[in-house]
Design a protein around this motif. Structure first.
Motif, PDB file in Angstrom:
ATOM      1  N   UNK B  32      41.590  38.455  46.454  1.00 44.85           N
ATOM      2  CA  UNK B  32      41.868  37.335  45.569  1.00 44.85           C
ATOM      3  C   UNK B  32      42.457  37.819  44.254  1.00 44.85           C
ATOM      4  N   UNK B  89      45.490  39.255  37.857  1.00 42.47           N
ATOM      5  CA  UNK B  89      44.518  38.177  37.651  1.00 42.47           C
ATOM      6  C   UNK B  89      43.634  38.081  38.886  1.00 42.47           C
ATOM      7  N   UNK B  91      40.860  35.906  41.052  1.00 40.71           N
ATOM      8  CA  UNK B  91      40.384  34.537  41.191  1.00 40.71           C
ATOM      9  C   UNK B  91      39.310  34.445  42.282  1.00 40.71           C
ATOM     10  N   UNK B  94      35.853  32.446  39.193  1.00 43.92           N
ATOM     11  CA  UNK B  94      36.626  31.937  38.054  1.00 43.92           C
ATOM     12  C   UNK B  94      37.931  32.730  37.964  1.00 43.92           C
ATOM     13  N   UNK B  95      38.379  33.004  36.726  1.00 41.05           N
ATOM     14  CA  UNK B  95      39.672  33.657  36.583  1.00 41.05           C
ATOM     15  C   UNK B  95      39.607  34.665  35.440  1.00 41.05           C
ATOM     16  N   UNK B  97      42.174  37.798  33.625  1.00 35.51           N
ATOM     17  CA  UNK B  97      43.413  38.574  33.592  1.00 35.51           C
ATOM     18  C   UNK B  97      43.126  40.007  33.165  1.00 35.51           C
TER      19      UNK B  97
END
Lengths: 119, 106
Positions: B32, B89, B91, B94-95, B97
């Protein structure tokens, strides 16, 4: 084509408030989760907050908890970010972004709107 | 929270070179992972999703690989338009960077 246009940025004093808007077009806004991402001057990208397509399941980073509220109006195709108790370290370009869902990634971004918090 | 660490922070290269950017996650994220390109004053643009799936319209000289915690973005035969900042990033949760890698002309 799919497009996001932010507005509402500006200069505000510490402790002040702003509301950002993000107008969506070219896609079915109500079927997509949306996000706000920010970028401080000369710095990297920071994910800020998320809202599910139906307005539920909100998430945000700890530093904005209790101060920022994400919302949306699916009838108007607009995403919002209400920012209260602004701090100097909130100064950044704020981007709205569309979360594509599987296979992932923010596939559509706005042009960004600058929020400058300064006395 | 999952932390993403990119290296190097800055990379100097010439047109025609092949370069590799590394991204490491603080815990396993499966595949991901996305890669973005950002040019000054512009919004980021997604290049790769699910670690290795190239977006439509992205040149085939861009290649992503990896899974778990270690990922790479390789750009073959650099073109003038490729000089930009690149972000990974995650995922999976959540996310998050990475801090970015600025690719500059040598």
């Amino acid at each position: 084509q799919e497009q996001l246009v932010e507005s509402g940025g500006g200069v505000v004093q510490p402790g002040g408030s702003l509301r950002l808007s993000c107008a969506a077009s070219g896609f079915t806004f109500s079927t997509y989760d949306m996000q706000w991402v920010r970028q401080a001057p000369g710095k990297g990208l920071e994910w800020v907050t998320f809202i599910r397509n139906d307005g539920g399941n909100l998430h945000h980073i700890e530093s904005v908890r209790g101060r920022f509220t994400i919302s949306r109006d699916n009838s108007k195709n607009i995403l919002y970010l209400q920012m209260n108790s602004l701090r100097v370290d909130d100064t950044a370009v704020y981007y709205c972004a569309k979360w594509r869902g599987y296979p992932g990634a923010f596939d559509v971004w706005g042009q960004g709107t600058l929020v400058a918090v300064s006395s | 929270d999952i932390q993403m660490t990119q290296s190097p922070s800055t990379l100097s290269a010439s047109v025609g070179d092949t370069v590799t950017i590394t991204c490491r996650a603080s815990q396993s994220i499966g595949r991901w992972l996305a890669w973005y390109q950002q040019k000054p004053g512009r919004a980021p643009k997604v290049l790769i999703s699910q670690a290795s799936t190239l977006e439509v319209g992205v040149p085939s000289r861009f290649s992503g690989s990896g899974s778990g915690t270690d990922f790479t973005l390789t750009i073959y035969s650099l073109q003038p338009d490729d000089f930009a900042t690149y972000y990974c990033q995650q995922y999976s949760s959540y996310w998050t960077f990475g801090q970015g890698t600025k690719l500059e002309i040598k």
